[in-house]
Design a protein around this motif. Structure first.
Motif, PDB file in Angstrom:
ATOM      1  N   PRO A  90       0.794  -1.233   0.000  1.00 14.81           N
ATOM      2  CA  PRO A  90       0.000   0.000   0.000  1.00 14.81           C
ATOM      3  C   PRO A  90       0.825   1.282   0.000  1.00 14.81           C
ATOM      4  O   PRO A  90       0.325   2.326  -0.422  1.00 14.81           O
ATOM      5  CB  PRO A  90      -0.832  -0.122   1.278  1.00 14.81           C
ATOM      6  N   LYS A  91       2.085   1.218   0.448  1.00 17.36           N
ATOM      7  CA  LYS A  91       2.877   2.439   0.585  1.00 17.36           C
ATOM      8  C   LYS A  91       4.169   2.434  -0.229  1.00 17.36           C
ATOM      9  O   LYS A  91       4.922   3.401  -0.212  1.00 17.36           O
ATOM     10  CB  LYS A  91       3.231   2.666   2.062  1.00 17.36           C
ATOM     11  N   ARG A  92       4.466   1.363  -0.908  1.00 19.23           N
ATOM     12  CA  ARG A  92       5.744   1.280  -1.619  1.00 19.23           C
ATOM     13  C   ARG A  92       5.796   2.291  -2.762  1.00 19.23           C
ATOM     14  O   ARG A  92       4.803   2.548  -3.440  1.00 19.23           O
ATOM     15  CB  ARG A  92       5.946  -0.139  -2.190  1.00 19.23           C
ATOM     16  N   TYR A  93       6.994   2.865  -2.993  1.00 17.45           N
ATOM     17  CA  TYR A  93       7.174   3.753  -4.136  1.00 17.45           C
ATOM     18  C   TYR A  93       6.970   2.980  -5.437  1.00 17.45           C
ATOM     19  O   TYR A  93       7.495   1.861  -5.606  1.00 17.45           O
ATOM     20  CB  TYR A  93       8.573   4.359  -4.138  1.00 17.45           C
ATOM     21  N   ILE A  94       6.228   3.591  -6.360  1.00 25.94           N
ATOM     22  CA  ILE A  94       5.999   3.025  -7.689  1.00 25.94           C
ATOM     23  C   ILE A  94       6.401   4.074  -8.721  1.00 25.94           C
ATOM     24  O   ILE A  94       6.010   5.238  -8.634  1.00 25.94           O
ATOM     25  CB  ILE A  94       4.521   2.642  -7.905  1.00 25.94           C
ATOM     26  N   ILE A  95       7.187   3.647  -9.710  1.00 28.11           N
ATOM     27  CA  ILE A  95       7.639   4.534 -10.782  1.00 28.11           C
ATOM     28  C   ILE A  95       6.873   4.229 -12.057  1.00 28.11           C
ATOM     29  O   ILE A  95       6.746   3.061 -12.448  1.00 28.11           O
ATOM     30  CB  ILE A  95       9.153   4.370 -11.029  1.00 28.11           C
ATOM     31  N   ILE A  96       6.380   5.289 -12.703  1.00 33.14           N
ATOM     32  CA  ILE A  96       5.767   5.156 -14.019  1.00 33.14           C
ATOM     33  C   ILE A  96       6.321   6.253 -14.926  1.00 33.14           C
ATOM     34  O   ILE A  96       6.807   7.278 -14.455  1.00 33.14           O
ATOM     35  CB  ILE A  96       4.229   5.256 -13.957  1.00 33.14           C
ATOM     36  N   GLY A  97       6.260   6.015 -16.226  1.00 35.26           N
ATOM     37  CA  GLY A  97       6.710   7.013 -17.190  1.00 35.26           C
ATOM     38  C   GLY A  97       5.739   7.119 -18.342  1.00 35.26           C
ATOM     39  O   GLY A  97       4.836   6.289 -18.500  1.00 35.26           O
ATOM     40  N   ALA A  98       5.934   8.149 -19.142  1.00 37.08           N
ATOM     41  CA  ALA A  98       5.072   8.363 -20.301  1.00 37.08           C
ATOM     42  C   ALA A  98       5.478   7.450 -21.454  1.00 37.08           C
ATOM     43  O   ALA A  98       6.493   6.744 -21.397  1.00 37.08           O
ATOM     44  CB  ALA A  98       5.141   9.823 -20.733  1.00 37.08           C
ATOM     45  N   GLY A  99       4.677   7.477 -22.517  1.00 30.68           N
ATOM     46  CA  GLY A  99       4.945   6.657 -23.688  1.00 30.68           C
ATOM     47  C   GLY A  99       6.068   7.204 -24.549  1.00 30.68           C
ATOM     48  O   GLY A  99       6.790   8.125 -24.163  1.00 30.68           O
ATOM     49  N   SER A 100       6.216   6.600 -25.722  1.00 30.05           N
ATOM     50  CA  SER A 100       7.262   6.990 -26.672  1.00 30.05           C
ATOM     51  C   SER A 100       8.637   6.969 -26.024  1.00 30.05           C
ATOM     52  O   SER A 100       9.394   7.936 -26.092  1.00 30.05           O
ATOM     53  CB  SER A 100       6.966   8.369 -27.283  1.00 30.05           C
ATOM     54  N   TYR A 101       8.937   5.858 -25.349  1.00 31.85           N
ATOM     55  CA  TYR A 101      10.252   5.651 -24.717  1.00 31.85           C
ATOM     56  C   TYR A 101      10.476   6.579 -23.524  1.00 31.85           C
ATOM     57  O   TYR A 101      11.578   7.072 -23.305  1.00 31.85           O
ATOM     58  CB  TYR A 101      11.384   5.832 -25.735  1.00 31.85           C
ATOM     59  N   ASN A 103       9.317   9.556 -23.066  1.00 31.67           N
ATOM     60  CA  ASN A 103       9.663  10.832 -23.678  1.00 31.67           C
ATOM     61  C   ASN A 103       9.014  12.005 -22.951  1.00 31.67           C
ATOM     62  O   ASN A 103       7.879  11.917 -22.496  1.00 31.67           O
ATOM     63  CB  ASN A 103       9.206  10.802 -25.147  1.00 31.67           C
ATOM     64  N   ILE A 104       9.748  13.112 -22.864  1.00 30.20           N
ATOM     65  CA  ILE A 104       9.223  14.319 -22.219  1.00 30.20           C
ATOM     66  C   ILE A 104       7.935  14.785 -22.885  1.00 30.20           C
ATOM     67  O   ILE A 104       6.962  15.150 -22.202  1.00 30.20           O
ATOM     68  CB  ILE A 104      10.278  15.449 -22.262  1.00 30.20           C
ATOM     69  N   ALA A 105       7.899  14.777 -24.209  1.00 33.07           N
ATOM     70  CA  ALA A 105       6.748  15.320 -24.937  1.00 33.07           C
ATOM     71  C   ALA A 105       5.461  14.566 -24.630  1.00 33.07           C
ATOM     72  O   ALA A 105       4.361  15.131 -24.759  1.00 33.07           O
ATOM     73  CB  ALA A 105       7.026  15.288 -26.439  1.00 33.07           C
ATOM     74  N   ASP A 106       5.568  13.300 -24.216  1.00 35.63           N
ATOM     75  CA  ASP A 106       4.376  12.505 -23.952  1.00 35.63           C
ATOM     76  C   ASP A 106       3.863  12.631 -22.522  1.00 35.63           C
ATOM     77  O   ASP A 106       2.843  12.024 -22.176  1.00 35.63           O
ATOM     78  CB  ASP A 106       4.650  11.032 -24.272  1.00 35.63           C
ATOM     79  N   LEU A 107       4.537  13.398 -21.683  1.00 32.60           N
ATOM     80  CA  LEU A 107       4.058  13.575 -20.307  1.00 32.60           C
ATOM     81  C   LEU A 107       2.638  14.134 -20.291  1.00 32.60           C
ATOM     82  O   LEU A 107       1.837  13.774 -19.423  1.00 32.60           O
ATOM     83  CB  LEU A 107       4.998  14.501 -19.528  1.00 32.60           C
ATOM     84  N   LYS A 108       2.336  14.996 -21.231  1.00 29.73           N
ATOM     85  CA  LYS A 108       0.999  15.609 -21.258  1.00 29.73           C
ATOM     86  C   LYS A 108      -0.108  14.587 -21.511  1.00 29.73           C
ATOM     87  O   LYS A 108      -1.283  14.861 -21.224  1.00 29.73           O
ATOM     88  CB  LYS A 108       0.941  16.716 -22.313  1.00 29.73           C
ATOM     89  N   LYS A 109       0.262  13.417 -22.029  1.00 33.83           N
ATOM     90  CA  LYS A 109      -0.727  12.365 -22.282  1.00 33.83           C
ATOM     91  C   LYS A 109      -0.867  11.389 -21.109  1.00 33.83           C
ATOM     92  O   LYS A 109      -1.760  10.543 -21.113  1.00 33.83           O
ATOM     93  CB  LYS A 109      -0.341  11.569 -23.533  1.00 33.83           C
TER      94      LYS A 109
END
Length: 352
Positions: A198-209, A211-217
């Protein structure tokens, strides 16, 4: 008595001088001043993570099953990494190659257990990263269930482990795994993990490898202790040059000389991430950045130091790619660090 025209001329000279000072302060090394002009005020900082300086041990556990990619992960490396001054290790693992009838291979998982425990015993944060799940990139719908199955097993297996073990759901979503599908799948994976962690850190990222530009999606699940990652290899013609594996063998002798425009490009890219993180109230992990060994050492050092400093300026934790392979900073044969690159990464840390 001085004329009105005299005062007008004097005023114009003062205004012109002020404009010149402003321009010069933004041109000479003061990207920091330009940062303030960019309207991210000091009080708008993002949350600082408990790990800050991470190194990836790539081309080891992320290699295809039964294929050697040049790095044999030894538990002694964790002590070496800790002694150098890093506080975390990202472990890319190709879990999808070790599944039979929906179950992770137990012998392989015992090996993973041993590596994780060796890192935790050194006081390091360990980021367990699901890497090279190529099947879900090509056929996402058919492999969604497997993604959830794997994380269900991992979340149960490691539910009692130290909170210094961090989960990263999937490295670099790409190809047919579109932003819409990825948002749906990552929400399901977070829900699965939270049942036992319930409290563990979880990392996620945007698509397109990532990519910074996909953060908005990217749609962030509503959960605590969520970290957003991005990867940075700009410009790839420089960082990947002369590397046939990465498809950049045609690029040779591309230079990066830490010019103002080159540094400003990095600063602007990172400020875009920071503003997004402030708006979305999440901390940031720059999960990968690096330059391959075909690039001259002095330019590898310049670029690496610049990216590292910009990340720290923006309160991002970072993870250099990588330890001992094509982008590496540790000689596996001589058992020694590349001193210049280590210094570029850990200038304020203890190097040995």
């Amino acid at each position: 008595m001085l004329s009105k025209e005299f005062f007008l001329v004097g005023k114009n000279i003062i205004l012109a001088a002020g404009s010149l000072i402003l321009a010069l302060s933004c041109f000479f090394p003061s990207i920091a001043y330009c940062r303030e002009v960019a309207a991210i005020s000091p009080e708008n900082n993002i949350r600082i993570l408990p790990f800050k300086h991470v190194i990836n041990i790539g081309n080891a556990l992320d290699a295809p099953k039964d294929i050697f990619w040049g790095v044999e992960l030894k538990d002694e490396y964790f002590a070496t990494i800790k002694k150098a001054g890093f506080d975390g290790v990202r472990l890319p693992v190709r879990f999808s190659d070790y599944v039979v009838d929906g179950k992770l291979d137990e012998n392989f998982m015992k090996k993973i257990d041993k590596h994780i425990e060796a890192g935790l015993n050194q006081g390091l944060y360990i980021i367990l990263d699901f890497h090279h799940f190529n099947e879900i990139m090509d056929k996402p719908v058919e492999n969604r269930h497997l993604l959830l199955q794997i994380w269900q097993q991992l979340s149960v297996r490691y539910s009692k482990y130290s909170d210094k073990l961090v989960f990263e759901i999937l490295n670099e979503p790409q190809k047919n795994l579109t932003a819409d599908l990825w948002n749906e799948y990552l929400a399901g994976a977070v829900k699965t993990i939270r049942q036992n962690n319930p409290k563990r850190y979880i990392i996620i990222g945007a698509g397109s490898y990532n990519n910074i530009a996909d953060l908005k999606k990217l749609i962030l699940p509503k959960t605590d202790n969520l970290i957003v990652t991005f990867h940075y290899y700009e410009p790839p013609e420089f960082t990947f040059q002369d590397n046939p594996y990465l498809g950049y063998e045609q690029y040779k002798n591309i230079k990066w000389q830490s010019s103002f425009s080159e540094r400003l490009k990095i600063a602007r890219d990172f400020l875009q991430v920071k503003q997004w993180a402030i708006d979305n109230k999440v901390p940031v992990f720059l999960g990968e950045f690096g330059v391959n060994k075909n690039v001259p050492e002095n330019m590898r050092v310049l670029w690496t130091e610049c990216v590292r400093k910009e990340a720290e300026q923006d309160d991002f934790s970072w993870g250099y790619w990588e330890f001992g392979s094509a982008f590496g900073i540790y000689d596996l044969n001589k058992n020694e660090w590349d001193k210049a690159l280590l210094q570029a990464l850990l200038a304020k840390e203890k190097n040995s």
